[in-house]
Design an enzyme around this catalytic site. Sequence first.
Site, PDB file in Angstrom:
ATOM      1  N   CYS A   1       0.937  -1.121   0.019  1.00  0.00           N
ATOM      2  CA  CYS A   1       0.095  -0.102  -0.032  1.00  0.00           C
ATOM      3  C   CYS A   1       0.788   1.211   0.182  1.00  0.00           C
ATOM      4  O   CYS A   1       1.033   1.865   1.164  1.00  0.00           O
ATOM      5  CB  CYS A   1      -1.098   0.145   1.253  1.00  0.00           C
ATOM      6  SG  CYS A   1      -1.810  -1.661   1.599  1.00  0.00           S
TER       7      CYS A   1
ATOM      8  N   ALA B   1       1.618   4.398  -1.837  1.00  0.00           N
ATOM      9  CA  ALA B   1       1.549   5.775  -2.332  1.00  0.00           C
ATOM     10  C   ALA B   1       1.487   6.578  -0.876  1.00  0.00           C
ATOM     11  O   ALA B   1       0.976   6.220   0.086  1.00  0.00           O
ATOM     12  CB  ALA B   1       0.475   6.233  -3.125  1.00  0.00           C
TER      13      ALA B   1
ATOM     14  N   GLY C   1       6.746   7.251   0.322  1.00  0.00           N
ATOM     15  CA  GLY C   1       7.709   7.703   1.505  1.00  0.00           C
ATOM     16  C   GLY C   1       8.378   6.574   2.029  1.00  0.00           C
ATOM     17  O   GLY C   1       9.594   6.510   1.961  1.00  0.00           O
ATOM     18  N   LYS C   2       7.637   5.540   2.211  1.00  0.00           N
ATOM     19  CA  LYS C   2       8.266   4.141   2.899  1.00  0.00           C
ATOM     20  C   LYS C   2       8.751   3.401   1.667  1.00  0.00           C
ATOM     21  O   LYS C   2       9.970   2.795   1.900  1.00  0.00           O
ATOM     22  CB  LYS C   2       7.374   3.485   3.317  1.00  0.00           C
ATOM     23  CG  LYS C   2       6.846   4.240   4.856  1.00  0.00           C
ATOM     24  CD  LYS C   2       5.987   3.321   5.326  1.00  0.00           C
ATOM     25  CE  LYS C   2       5.200   4.280   6.804  1.00  0.00           C
ATOM     26  NZ  LYS C   2       4.446   5.288   6.235  1.00  0.00           N
TER      27      LYS C   2
ATOM     28  N   ASP D   1      -0.115   0.649  -5.644  1.00  0.00           N
ATOM     29  CA  ASP D   1      -1.165   1.412  -5.427  1.00  0.00           C
ATOM     30  C   ASP D   1      -2.400   1.100  -6.317  1.00  0.00           C
ATOM     31  O   ASP D   1      -2.380   0.921  -7.585  1.00  0.00           O
ATOM     32  CB  ASP D   1      -0.777   2.844  -5.299  1.00  0.00           C
ATOM     33  CG  ASP D   1      -1.848   3.760  -4.714  1.00  0.00           C
ATOM     34  OD1 ASP D   1      -2.106   3.916  -3.467  1.00  0.00           O
ATOM     35  OD2 ASP D   1      -2.910   4.471  -5.089  1.00  0.00           O
TER      36      ASP D   1
ATOM     37  N   ASP E   1      -4.537  -3.404  -6.712  1.00  0.00           N
ATOM     38  CA  ASP E   1      -5.023  -3.467  -5.603  1.00  0.00           C
ATOM     39  C   ASP E   1      -4.278  -4.642  -4.801  1.00  0.00           C
ATOM     40  O   ASP E   1      -4.411  -5.894  -5.302  1.00  0.00           O
ATOM     41  CB  ASP E   1      -6.576  -3.773  -5.708  1.00  0.00           C
ATOM     42  CG  ASP E   1      -7.275  -3.792  -4.255  1.00  0.00           C
ATOM     43  OD1 ASP E   1      -6.755  -4.120  -3.319  1.00  0.00           O
ATOM     44  OD2 ASP E   1      -8.651  -3.442  -4.143  1.00  0.00           O
TER      45      ASP E   1
ATOM     46  N   CYS F   1      -1.088   4.283  10.709  1.00  0.00           N
ATOM     47  CA  CYS F   1      -0.981   5.408  11.305  1.00  0.00           C
ATOM     48  C   CYS F   1      -2.238   5.930  12.219  1.00  0.00           C
ATOM     49  O   CYS F   1      -2.725   7.124  12.106  1.00  0.00           O
ATOM     50  CB  CYS F   1      -0.667   6.710  10.242  1.00  0.00           C
ATOM     51  SG  CYS F   1      -2.025   6.830   9.032  1.00  0.00           S
TER      52      CYS F   1
END
Length: 448
Positions: A261, A263, A266-267, A287, A315, A387
Site C-alpha cells: 500500500c 503511495a 515515502g516508505k 497502489d 489493489d 498511522c
Amino acid sequence: MKNKQINTARGAALKTLDQVLQNGAYSNLQLNQNLKSSQLSEVDKRLATNLVYGVLQHKLTLEYWLTPFIKGKKIESWVKTLLLMSIYQYRYLDRVPDWAVTNESIELAKQLGNPGTRRFVTGVLHAILRQGLGDVNAIVDPIKQRSVEFSLPQWLVDELIKQYGQPTADAIFKAVNEPARVSLRVNEAKTTIPQAIAVLKEQGVEVEPSQVAKAGLVVKSGDVVNTDAFMQGLVTIQDESAMLAVESMAVNPADQVLDACAAPGGKTVQIAAALDKKRGGSVTALDIHAHKIKLIEKNAQRLGVADRVHACQLDARKADEKFEDGQFDKILVDAPCSGIGLLRRKPEIRYDKKLSDSQNLHKIQLAILNAVAPKLKKGGIMTYSTCTILQQENDGTVQAFLAAHPEFRLLKTQTARTLKNARTGATLTILPSDYGSDGFFISNLQRL
C-alpha cells in the site's frame, strides 16, 4: 462570500477554512495552493497557517463558545467561520491585541459581505468581548466535557479512554492539539546524516537529530522545501514515527520487497535506500490509483533510487493476479486506516470519522494481509503498520490474522533507538503524547 481576492493573512486563512469546512478540501493541500497564489510575506504566511490549523484543531471548542452569541440566527457559512477565526485569535494568540483582531474581522466582513453582514459581525464580536467566553469545565458529562475542551468527537474520546485509560487518553487529547513539527529523513542512498546536517545549515535550515528515528532530523528553523538538499533528494519530509516501520524491517541489500500500500511512496523510497541494485535488490510498490503510481515514481527519481523501484497499479487484495507464492523476502503492509495518529498534522479528519469507519477498515486491513501473506518466503518477515492508535485496527487486526494463519508468528518490533523496549507486548504503538511525533503502530510477522 464574494469571489474577491483579499491579500491578507486573515483573508487567505478564511478562504482556506471555508474550502476545507464547506467543500471537504484537504487542509494542507488547499492551504499550500492558496499561499502559493498569494503575495503574502513569510510572516503573513505563518500567521495564515496558524489560523487555519488552529481553527480546525479547536473547532468544537470555538463553536461551543460562539453558539450563545448566534443562537437562532441564520448566517452564511463563511461568516460563521470568520467568527470562529476571531474567537480563536482572542483566546489563543496572545501577541495579537483584541482590538486588532476585531478591526481586521470587521474589515473582512465589509469587503466580503454587505453592510448588514458587517453590522452583524461587529455586534457579535463586541458582545463576545463584553460578556466573555463560556467555561468548558461547566459541562457536567465528562465525555462531552473532554469532547468540547479538546475538540474531539465524543465517540473518539470514549473509545480512547476505554482503550488506554483516563490519564493516557488525556495526554493524547492534549498532544493532538499541539503544533506539528517538521521532520526529515536523510536519504542514505545519497549522503550521510552529518553531511546532510552540514548542507542544510549552509542553506539556512537548522535541524537536530531525531530522538525517535535513526535517520530522522527535526527542523528547528528554515524552509526546507526550497533548499538544494531537498530538491536534490539528500533529504525528504517524513514524520519520525512513519520512518520506524521500514527501520523495523531490517532490509538487506539483496532483498526482494513488496510495499503493498505504497503511495505516495515515502516508505517505498526508504526501503529502496537500503537496497543494492547490483545485488538484485528491488522493491515493488503497489497502489490502486494511476496518478499515485506517478507520484511514487517521481519520489523515487528525486531520491535517486528509481532503478530499485517498480511501481505497479494494483489493489493489494488482488496480489494473486500478479505475484508468485513465496516471491518476496519482506513485505510491508502500511495499511489504509482511520489516520487517528495524524490528528496533529491533519486536524480536520477528526470530524469526518465514525467508529464504524474504523471497524470497516479492520476488515479491509485483514483482507490485504490475507492476500499478500502467501507471497512471502518461508522465514520472511511481513511488517504490518498503520498511522492510527485505535486498537481494533492495530493489535485487533494482527490477532485476527494470526488466528487464521498458524504458519505465522509475531516477533517483537525492534527499532534502532530501542523505543519502549521495556513494554510487555511484541507490537509497538507510538502515541502522539510519547515523543511529539505522529501516532503509529508497527508489528512484525514471520512466516514459519
